[in-house]
Each structure stands twice: as C-alpha cells, then as structure tokens.
Design an enzyme around this catalytic site. Structure first.
Site, PDB file in Angstrom:
ATOM      1  N   HIS A 222       0.740  -1.320  -0.041  1.00  0.00           N
ATOM      2  CA  HIS A 222      -0.056  -0.096   0.020  1.00  0.00           C
ATOM      3  C   HIS A 222       0.856   1.261   0.055  1.00  0.00           C
ATOM      4  O   HIS A 222       1.825   1.302   0.803  1.00  0.00           O
ATOM      5  CB  HIS A 222      -0.852   0.010   1.115  1.00  0.00           C
ATOM      6  CG  HIS A 222      -2.068   1.023   1.389  1.00  0.00           C
ATOM      7  ND1 HIS A 222      -1.460   2.139   1.491  1.00  0.00           N
ATOM      8  CD2 HIS A 222      -3.266   0.980   1.215  1.00  0.00           C
ATOM      9  CE1 HIS A 222      -2.894   3.038   1.787  1.00  0.00           C
ATOM     10  NE2 HIS A 222      -3.858   2.036   1.375  1.00  0.00           N
ATOM     11  N   CYS A 260      -3.453   2.048  -3.792  1.00  0.00           N
ATOM     12  CA  CYS A 260      -4.498   2.856  -3.194  1.00  0.00           C
ATOM     13  C   CYS A 260      -4.612   4.571  -3.812  1.00  0.00           C
ATOM     14  O   CYS A 260      -3.412   5.143  -3.644  1.00  0.00           O
ATOM     15  CB  CYS A 260      -4.236   3.168  -1.725  1.00  0.00           C
ATOM     16  SG  CYS A 260      -5.509   4.367  -0.932  1.00  0.00           S
ATOM     17  N   HIS A 287      -7.411   0.323  -4.364  1.00  0.00           N
ATOM     18  CA  HIS A 287      -8.537   1.271  -3.526  1.00  0.00           C
ATOM     19  C   HIS A 287      -8.560   2.406  -4.295  1.00  0.00           C
ATOM     20  O   HIS A 287      -7.765   3.208  -4.805  1.00  0.00           O
ATOM     21  CB  HIS A 287      -8.093   1.536  -2.141  1.00  0.00           C
ATOM     22  CG  HIS A 287      -7.787   0.551  -1.340  1.00  0.00           C
ATOM     23  ND1 HIS A 287      -6.783   0.754  -0.095  1.00  0.00           N
ATOM     24  CD2 HIS A 287      -7.674  -0.692  -1.202  1.00  0.00           C
ATOM     25  CE1 HIS A 287      -6.562  -0.451   0.507  1.00  0.00           C
ATOM     26  NE2 HIS A 287      -7.133  -1.395  -0.369  1.00  0.00           N
ATOM     27  N   ASP A 332     -12.686   3.027  -0.924  1.00  0.00           N
ATOM     28  CA  ASP A 332     -11.654   3.328   0.231  1.00  0.00           C
ATOM     29  C   ASP A 332     -12.611   4.166   1.247  1.00  0.00           C
ATOM     30  O   ASP A 332     -13.924   4.440   1.166  1.00  0.00           O
ATOM     31  CB  ASP A 332     -10.788   3.911  -0.139  1.00  0.00           C
ATOM     32  CG  ASP A 332      -9.665   3.566   0.933  1.00  0.00           C
ATOM     33  OD1 ASP A 332     -10.063   2.968   1.871  1.00  0.00           O
ATOM     34  OD2 ASP A 332      -8.504   4.022   0.815  1.00  0.00           O
ATOM     35  N   HIS A 333     -12.150   4.916   2.175  1.00  0.00           N
ATOM     36  CA  HIS A 333     -12.586   5.814   3.095  1.00  0.00           C
ATOM     37  C   HIS A 333     -13.942   6.727   2.531  1.00  0.00           C
ATOM     38  O   HIS A 333     -13.629   7.324   1.516  1.00  0.00           O
ATOM     39  CB  HIS A 333     -11.685   6.843   3.626  1.00  0.00           C
ATOM     40  CG  HIS A 333     -10.423   6.378   4.049  1.00  0.00           C
ATOM     41  ND1 HIS A 333      -9.257   7.124   4.043  1.00  0.00           N
ATOM     42  CD2 HIS A 333     -10.400   4.995   4.539  1.00  0.00           C
ATOM     43  CE1 HIS A 333      -8.181   6.128   4.583  1.00  0.00           C
ATOM     44  NE2 HIS A 333      -8.728   4.874   4.735  1.00  0.00           N
ATOM     45  N   TYR A 350     -15.184   4.340   7.634  1.00  0.00           N
ATOM     46  CA  TYR A 350     -15.529   3.187   7.498  1.00  0.00           C
ATOM     47  C   TYR A 350     -16.941   2.995   7.702  1.00  0.00           C
ATOM     48  O   TYR A 350     -17.532   1.918   8.148  1.00  0.00           O
ATOM     49  CB  TYR A 350     -14.655   1.957   7.890  1.00  0.00           C
ATOM     50  CG  TYR A 350     -13.399   1.901   7.081  1.00  0.00           C
ATOM     51  CD1 TYR A 350     -13.131   1.432   5.936  1.00  0.00           C
ATOM     52  CD2 TYR A 350     -12.234   2.560   7.950  1.00  0.00           C
ATOM     53  CE1 TYR A 350     -12.137   1.375   5.366  1.00  0.00           C
ATOM     54  CE2 TYR A 350     -11.058   2.611   7.051  1.00  0.00           C
ATOM     55  CZ  TYR A 350     -10.918   1.613   5.822  1.00  0.00           C
ATOM     56  OH  TYR A 350      -9.672   1.833   5.265  1.00  0.00           O
TER      57      TYR A 350
END
Length: 373
Positions: A222, A260, A287, A332-333, A350
């Site tokens: 990552h 990501c 991501h 993702d977030h 999340y």
C-alpha cells in the site's frame, strides 16, 4: 475485476455482513485478524474460522431465503513488524524471527484460499489525519488533513488526539499496543535513511516472496498515506518513482501493489490515472477513492464521484476497464452520512452508506467503459 468491501469482523465493526450482502456487485470481503499484532503468527484455526464466517450463511439467514455469499480472497493487512523495517531487533523481536512468523502466516492463508495480502512499509504510523470527523458543506463528515496542524504538532499530541476521537473502535495502524511502544520506536528510527529502508525492504522480499509463490498468495504493498515523510521518518512507497523502485526490488509477479489512489493522490502533483496505466500488470488490489485538495496543502476526503474532488476516479475506472483488469478493487474511506453522524458512529472512514454509494459509482463507470460499443 472483483469488487470488495473492507470488514473488520464480527463485534468489531458497525457494519454487518448481512448489510454488505445488499450492496449490488460485492463479491469479496476484505478482512484481517485485527486482534493480531505485527510480528505474531496467525493460527490456522483462527484463519479458517474467519473464512468460514465470511463465506458461510447462518441458519437464520437461510430461513429468510438468503443465498448470496462472499469469498474471502483478500486480507488487509498482515502488518510488517518494525524490526523488519529497521533491520534489527526491536520491541523484543528480531528481524529474522518476525520474517519467519510472516512466512508461516502467508502459508496458512494460502491453505485457506487467500489470494492477495495487502501490507505497508510505513514507519511507526500507517496513516495520518488531523480530524476524523471534519464537517463538509453537505452536512456529512469525513477524514481531513490540515497541514498547518501537522507542522506544529508532535507525534505524542497526535496520538492523544486520535485515541480521544475513535469512539472506542481501534484504527488500523493506531492500535493501543503499537502506540504504547511509541517512544522506543521513535528512538529506533533516529538516523534511519531512505536507503536503509530500501535495503531492509529487499531483505524482507527476498525472504518472503518464495513462500508467496509456493502458497499462491500475492503481496500488494500500500502506498504511504500521505505520500511524503512525516515527523522525520523515511517513507519509501510515496511517489511514482518510488513505487517503481519498490517493484524493482524483486522481479516476481507475486510482489506487487495495493494501489490506493486516494493515498497516492494526497500529493497533488501525482497523476493517478498515469500510475494505474504504468503499473497495471503489478496491481493485485486497488483502492479507489476521492479527495479534494486546497491551496494551503490541506485535503479532505469526499464522495467517490470524480466531480466531487481532485481525483479522476472516472478516468481511473476507464483505465482499469480498458485493460480488463482482473484484480480486486474496493471503495475506500467514505464520508459519514445520515445516522452515522448521530447515533451510529462507525469507525472513522468506514461507515456503510458512502462506501455503498461509492461501489455503485465505480461499478457504473466500469460497466460504461467495459461494455461500451
């Protein structure tokens, strides 16, 4: 392409598997054994039990006519012990002992059917934000990075702030056990250079990748989040050039990226679409999320739609679709929406709703480009 959803486990997540089943397009649950600390061996019984929980259905669900199940092919993360990054004994564990434990865990995950393991090589902290519940103009909240705060803040004050604002849910990379050893780790990294980190990274890959090949488990590193040095600690997975250098540390296709795009794009000079096209054949997991940059160096996380922020999420999905990407992807977030901002506080970044919305946007873009004409 297989769509995934990160889940922190039964009793450790405000989102349930039953809720995720109702999100169209999700095939893979991205999981981990979150009670395991970096350097610990994962027991086969624990792995098998979690995989069974993810891939199975309860009698109650079957009685309701539920038939949809998931696979458990992606683990995020098997954390790398600091002794491996430092190349010497720290926190009571030597580098070679930590690597041996990592190899054992990889082999056991392979026996359980896991295909990709995400990890990172960031020193001390896995990621950094200054506000976990920053208000946005639409009334939602999101993770926020304020450059001026980081510039004047000490790591100790940041730790205290994070511990006070997680609503009792542990955050990956900010576990209490890790933070309790902060002073020792901070001292251990004094004088460690980027070149030291690359050398130690190569040692790790040379030891672990052969086991990955035998177990048929791909490693995906990552990018650093954010992708630049913080508090004087060297970060080595932070730019296109450094991603290329990391990939050059070992030629095996089992050594690749968890690309990501939100983390990578936290540097406004980075071109996310170009990175996707450049590294396509080594991206095992990705991501896709959006952030909005501000001129003063701040950035906030926003909805997944490209027009919401500074990341060309549509262009990213176009690049993946045109290449017929065969790896794994997840939103993702996400922002915290609706009752998540009042009665059902999720783990920061999340929640359920915005990630579900993000999945539909990403799949819509994929479908439009994949099947056009």
């Amino acid at each position: 392409m297989k769509m995934g959803f990160r889940w922190y486990g039964e009793g450790n997540d405000t989102v349930t598997l039953d809720q995720v089943r109702q999100i169209p397009g999700v095939e893979t649950i991205v999981w981990s054994l979150h009670h395991k600390q970096a350097g610990e061996v994962w027991e086969q019984e624990e792995i098998d039990a979690e995989v069974a929980r993810i891939t199975g259905l309860s009698d109650e669900a079957r009685a309701r006519g539920v038939t949809r199940t998931f696979d458990a092919e992606v683990v995020e993360s098997v954390n790398v012990h600091e002794s491996i990054k430092l190349g010497r004994t720290v926190l009571g564990l030597s580098r070679d002992e930590a690597i041996e434990n990592y190899v054992t865990t990889i082999r056991r995950l392979g026996r359980a059917g896991v295909k990709v393991v995400c990890y990172n090589f960031m020193p001390v902290f896995d990621w950094l934000r200054t506000d976990l519940w920053h208000p946005l103009p639409d009334g939602s909240t999101a993770l926020y990075y304020e450059k001026a705060v980081v510039d004047r803040m000490s790591p100790e004050s940041l730790i205290a702030d994070m511990e006070a604002n997680t609503h009792g849910l542990t955050l990956p990379g900010w576990e209490p056990e890790r933070l309790a050893s902060f002073q020792e780790l901070n001292a251990a990294y004094e004088g460690v250079t980027h070149e030291d980190m690359y050398a130690n990274y190569r040692y790790f890959l040379d030891a672990v990748v052969p086991a990955c090949e035998e177990a048929d488990v791909k490693l995906g590193v990552h990018p650093d989040d954010p992708p630049f040095d913080v508090f004087g600690w060297p970060r080595v997975v932070s730019s296109k050039e450094r991603l290329a250098r990391v990939l050059d540390l070992h030629p095996s296709p089992y050594h690749g990226l968890t690309l990501c795009l939100g983390s990578f794009s936290a540097n406004p000079e980075h071109d996310a679409v170009d990175a996707v096209r450049t590294f396509m054949d080594r991206i095992h997991f990705t991501h896709v999320r959006n952030i909005k940059h501000f001129d003063n160096g701040d950035f906030t996380e926003v909805g997944h739609r490209a027009a919401e922020g500074s990341v060309d999420t549509t262009g990213i999905m176009k690049a993946y679709a045109e290449a017929d990407y065969q790896g794994y992807v997840r939103p993702d977030h996400g922002r915290h929406l609706w009752d998540e901002n009042t009665t059902n506080k999720p783990r920061p970044g999340y929640g359920l709703y915005d990630r579900a919305l993000g999945i539909q946007y990403l799949l819509g873009a994929w479908d439009a480009f994949r099947y056009q004409g």
